[in-house]
Motif scaffolding. Structure first.
Motif, PDB file in Angstrom:
ATOM      1  N   HIS A   1      32.222  -4.000  -3.470  1.00 57.06           N
ATOM      2  CA  HIS A   1      31.556  -3.694  -2.201  1.00 57.06           C
ATOM      3  C   HIS A   1      30.908  -2.314  -2.295  1.00 57.06           C
ATOM      4  CE1 HIS A   1      33.636  -7.126  -0.312  1.00 57.06           C
ATOM      5  NE2 HIS A   1      34.652  -6.768  -1.082  1.00 57.06           N
ATOM      6  N   LYS A   2      29.612  -2.272  -2.088  1.00 62.52           N
ATOM      7  CA  LYS A   2      28.888  -1.013  -2.323  1.00 62.52           C
ATOM      8  C   LYS A   2      28.270  -0.395  -1.068  1.00 62.52           C
ATOM      9  CE  LYS A   2      27.713  -2.517  -7.000  1.00 62.52           C
ATOM     10  NZ  LYS A   2      26.623  -2.841  -7.942  1.00 62.52           N
ATOM     11  N   THR A   3      28.553  -0.990   0.087  1.00 60.67           N
ATOM     12  CA  THR A   3      28.006  -0.431   1.321  1.00 60.67           C
ATOM     13  C   THR A   3      29.118   0.278   2.089  1.00 60.67           C
ATOM     14  OG1 THR A   3      26.402  -2.235   1.456  1.00 60.67           O
ATOM     15  CG2 THR A   3      26.748  -0.921   3.444  1.00 60.67           C
ATOM     16  N   MET A   4      29.005   1.588   2.172  1.00 56.34           N
ATOM     17  CA  MET A   4      29.975   2.395   2.913  1.00 56.34           C
ATOM     18  C   MET A   4      29.240   3.066   4.073  1.00 56.34           C
ATOM     19  SD  MET A   4      32.897   2.033   1.247  1.00 56.34           S
ATOM     20  CE  MET A   4      34.043   3.415   1.279  1.00 56.34           C
ATOM     21  N   ASP A   5      29.689   2.811   5.287  1.00 55.02           N
ATOM     22  CA  ASP A   5      29.048   3.360   6.487  1.00 55.02           C
ATOM     23  C   ASP A   5      29.703   4.691   6.835  1.00 55.02           C
ATOM     24  OD1 ASP A   5      28.116   3.917   9.093  1.00 55.02           O
ATOM     25  OD2 ASP A   5      27.873   1.777   9.524  1.00 55.02           O
ATOM     26  N   THR A   6      28.919   5.758   6.808  1.00 55.22           N
ATOM     27  CA  THR A   6      29.475   7.106   7.017  1.00 55.22           C
ATOM     28  C   THR A   6      29.391   7.589   8.465  1.00 55.22           C
ATOM     29  OG1 THR A   6      27.359   8.104   6.393  1.00 55.22           O
ATOM     30  CG2 THR A   6      28.993   7.806   4.643  1.00 55.22           C
ATOM     31  N   ASN A   7      29.157   6.692   9.392  1.00 60.35           N
ATOM     32  CA  ASN A   7      29.122   7.074  10.806  1.00 60.35           C
ATOM     33  C   ASN A   7      30.551   7.150  11.361  1.00 60.35           C
ATOM     34  OD1 ASN A   7      26.197   7.249  11.562  1.00 60.35           O
ATOM     35  ND2 ASN A   7      26.232   5.170  10.700  1.00 60.35           N
ATOM     36  N   VAL A   8      31.330   8.031  10.755  1.00 60.47           N
ATOM     37  CA  VAL A   8      32.750   8.186  11.085  1.00 60.47           C
ATOM     38  C   VAL A   8      33.060   9.675  11.205  1.00 60.47           C
ATOM     39  CG1 VAL A   8      33.427   6.034   9.933  1.00 60.47           C
ATOM     40  CG2 VAL A   8      33.367   8.163   8.625  1.00 60.47           C
ATOM     41  N   ALA A   9      34.204   9.975  11.799  1.00 64.60           N
ATOM     42  CA  ALA A   9      34.612  11.379  11.944  1.00 64.60           C
ATOM     43  C   ALA A   9      36.127  11.455  12.037  1.00 64.60           C
ATOM     44  CB  ALA A   9      33.969  12.000  13.183  1.00 64.60           C
ATOM     45  N   ILE A  10      36.646  12.677  11.830  1.00 59.61           N
ATOM     46  CA  ILE A  10      38.070  12.950  11.998  1.00 59.61           C
ATOM     47  C   ILE A  10      38.218  14.066  13.027  1.00 59.61           C
ATOM     48  CG2 ILE A  10      40.188  13.799  10.905  1.00 59.61           C
ATOM     49  CD1 ILE A  10      39.224  12.686   8.252  1.00 59.61           C
TER      50      ILE A  10
ATOM     51  N   ILE B   1      28.859  12.033  19.398  1.00 61.37           N
ATOM     52  CA  ILE B   1      28.002  12.215  18.220  1.00 61.37           C
ATOM     53  C   ILE B   1      27.088  10.997  18.107  1.00 61.37           C
ATOM     54  CG2 ILE B   1      27.996  12.279  15.682  1.00 61.37           C
ATOM     55  CD1 ILE B   1      30.689  13.760  15.846  1.00 61.37           C
ATOM     56  N   PRO B   2      25.793  11.188  17.965  1.00 62.12           N
ATOM     57  CA  PRO B   2      24.874  10.047  17.866  1.00 62.12           C
ATOM     58  C   PRO B   2      25.270   9.095  16.739  1.00 62.12           C
ATOM     59  CG  PRO B   2      23.632  12.080  18.148  1.00 62.12           C
ATOM     60  CD  PRO B   2      25.060  12.478  17.940  1.00 62.12           C
ATOM     61  N   ASN B   3      25.302   7.813  17.036  1.00 59.16           N
ATOM     62  CA  ASN B   3      25.591   6.729  16.067  1.00 59.16           C
ATOM     63  C   ASN B   3      27.029   6.705  15.558  1.00 59.16           C
ATOM     64  OD1 ASN B   3      22.816   5.878  16.098  1.00 59.16           O
ATOM     65  ND2 ASN B   3      22.352   7.591  14.731  1.00 59.16           N
ATOM     66  N   LEU B   4      27.925   7.530  16.135  1.00 57.98           N
ATOM     67  CA  LEU B   4      29.317   7.492  15.703  1.00 57.98           C
ATOM     68  C   LEU B   4      29.917   6.120  16.011  1.00 57.98           C
ATOM     69  CD1 LEU B   4      31.656   9.244  14.506  1.00 57.98           C
ATOM     70  CD2 LEU B   4      32.379   9.641  16.878  1.00 57.98           C
TER      71      LEU B   4
ATOM     72  N   LEU C   1      37.688   2.917   7.177  1.00 56.99           N
ATOM     73  CA  LEU C   1      36.702   2.760   8.252  1.00 56.99           C
ATOM     74  C   LEU C   1      35.296   2.607   7.671  1.00 56.99           C
ATOM     75  CD1 LEU C   1      37.958   5.364  10.896  1.00 56.99           C
ATOM     76  CD2 LEU C   1      38.049   2.861  11.066  1.00 56.99           C
ATOM     77  N   MET C   2      34.962   3.447   6.683  1.00 53.18           N
ATOM     78  CA  MET C   2      33.646   3.346   6.030  1.00 53.18           C
ATOM     79  C   MET C   2      33.450   1.965   5.416  1.00 53.18           C
ATOM     80  SD  MET C   2      33.204   6.928   3.959  1.00 53.18           S
ATOM     81  CE  MET C   2      33.437   8.538   4.706  1.00 53.18           C
ATOM     82  N   TYR C   3      34.503   1.488   4.750  1.00 51.41           N
ATOM     83  CA  TYR C   3      34.452   0.189   4.070  1.00 51.41           C
ATOM     84  C   TYR C   3      34.299  -0.959   5.067  1.00 51.41           C
ATOM     85  CZ  TYR C   3      36.549  -4.037   2.057  1.00 51.41           C
ATOM     86  OH  TYR C   3      36.806  -5.329   1.687  1.00 51.41           O
ATOM     87  N   LEU C   4      35.107  -0.967   6.119  1.00 49.85           N
ATOM     88  CA  LEU C   4      35.058  -2.063   7.096  1.00 49.85           C
ATOM     89  C   LEU C   4      33.737  -2.067   7.856  1.00 49.85           C
ATOM     90  CD1 LEU C   4      38.705  -2.061   8.560  1.00 49.85           C
ATOM     91  CD2 LEU C   4      37.720  -3.578   6.827  1.00 49.85           C
ATOM     92  N   LEU C   5      33.270  -0.888   8.237  1.00 44.95           N
ATOM     93  CA  LEU C   5      31.980  -0.799   8.935  1.00 44.95           C
ATOM     94  C   LEU C   5      30.848  -1.245   8.016  1.00 44.95           C
ATOM     95  CD1 LEU C   5      32.489   2.626  10.750  1.00 44.95           C
ATOM     96  CD2 LEU C   5      32.344   0.380  11.865  1.00 44.95           C
ATOM     97  N   GLY C   6      30.925  -0.849   6.748  1.00 48.81           N
ATOM     98  CA  GLY C   6      29.906  -1.236   5.777  1.00 48.81           C
ATOM     99  C   GLY C   6      29.925  -2.717   5.458  1.00 48.81           C
TER     100      GLY C   6
END
Length: 342
Positions: free
Chosen positions: A211-220, A238-241, A316-321
């Motif tokens: 799986h090569k799509t990682m969605d970085t619209n995440v934060a801690i 945050i926009p697009n979070l 989160l990046m993986y599941l969103l992607g």
């Protein structure tokens, strides 16, 4: 006599790939094709070692999801030609990288071992040699023509950990990593002891899926006494979070201010996925154990259980992607996919 096990070293950058130029005192990257020159002990291993390096090796502080994709692509390209993979990178972001790769490499049936060092290979007191030699030895372990290790791991200072259970705990000691919520998979002493009961088992007849799509619209967001509503509002808006790791106190506790609960509830209602993860190094979120976490449970925060922040943010990046539906997102996150949750 059977054919030799083939191991591919993937060098991304970091201290482990450096040697000291003693006249000047500076560090420089060495040629991995001459690896045995620097570590002659490798010739004693009964395996064939080859290497590939990033065109531009990077400091681990510069590591980002595009580099994770590069590592995953290298493994995918060479998967059928090698029996195991050892990924070398700087230690600062190694828990993030290795956690990410554990999700990206689905149905893995071969070892992918991340390692690095606190001191360069040419240093008198280096930990690089032991970390590298043992990582290769572990990656080469076979039984009945099958790899003993069939998951993404991290090896450092005599211990092999499940990668997505690790956290870097020390910037100065050789024992830089810990896995506080899950036992070590192997320990290196006079003998190499594999704790087989804890290993992930590969499902037969399942092919590797990368799986090569990682969605970085995440934060801690890490709670601290005195954080303001304005600060939280800024994070939640945050926009697009799309998802937030909410680092709470102890077993998942947070202040009971009415504004906090209403703002979180409103964000969730608008579609933001919020995961409750303890900011403690070890232990688990148990929402409802105390009244201060019962309200978080009621407003439907995702239960992070005993996941690390590194494994949570990359999951989160993986599941969103991967395009997981909003409806099933919570259920899938709360399910252990690669052994990252108890």
């Amino acid at each position: 006599m059977g054919k030799k096990v083939r191991i591919l070293l993937i060098y991304t950058g970091g201290t482990i790939g450096m040697v000291k130029d003693y006249p000047s005192g500076t560090l420089r990257a060495f040629d991995f094709k001459k690896l045995v020159t620097y570590i002659p002990e490798l010739s004693q291993l009964d395996c064939k070692i080859e290497s590939i390096s990033f065109k531009q090796p990077i400091d681990s502080s510069d590591m980002n999801p595009s580099h994770w994709v590069e590592i995953a692509s290298i493994i995918e390209k060479h998967y059928d030609s090698y029996d195991g993979f050892v990924v070398l990178q700087g230690s600062d972001t190694m828990s993030y990288s290795s956690s990410a790769l554990s999700y990206m490499l689905e149905n893995l049936s071969k070892p992918v071992i991340f390692t690095g060092s606190q001191l360069p290979i040419g240093d008198l007191r280096t930990d690089a040699k032991e970390n590298l030699i043992t990582s290769i030895q572990i990656a080469a372990l076979q039984e009945n023509s099958q790899a003993v290790i069939q998951e993404v791991c991290l090896y450092f200072e005599y211990k092999l950990y499940r990668a997505n259970r690790t956290t870097k705990i020390n910037a100065e000691h050789f024992q830089a990593f810990s896995s506080l919520n899950f036992p070590a998979l192997a320990e290196s002493g006079v003998h190499l002891k594999i704790n087989r009961n804890y290993l992930l088992k590969h499902k037969k007849n399942q092919k590797l899926a990368v799986h090569k799509t990682m969605d970085t619209n995440v934060a801690i967001f890490k709670l601290f006494p005195g954080f303001s509503r304005e600060l939280l509002h800024g994070i939640l808006n945050i926009p697009n979070l799309k998802a937030l790791v909410f680092e709470t106190y102890g077993a998942g506790n947070a202040p009971t201010d009415e504004w906090l609960l209403s703002d979180l509830k409103e964000a969730i209602k608008k579609g933001l996925h919020i995961v409750n993860v303890t900011q403690c190094s070890g232990g688990s979120v148990i929402m409802g154990r105390y009244s201060t976490s019962e309200e978080l449970r009621k407003i439907q925060l995702i239960d992070g259980s005993d996941i690390t922040s590194e494994a949570a943010i990359t999951k989160l990046m993986y599941l969103l992607g991967s395009g997981v539906s909003h409806k099933s997102f919570r259920t899938i996150f709360e399910t252990s996919l690669r052994g990252e949750l108890s």
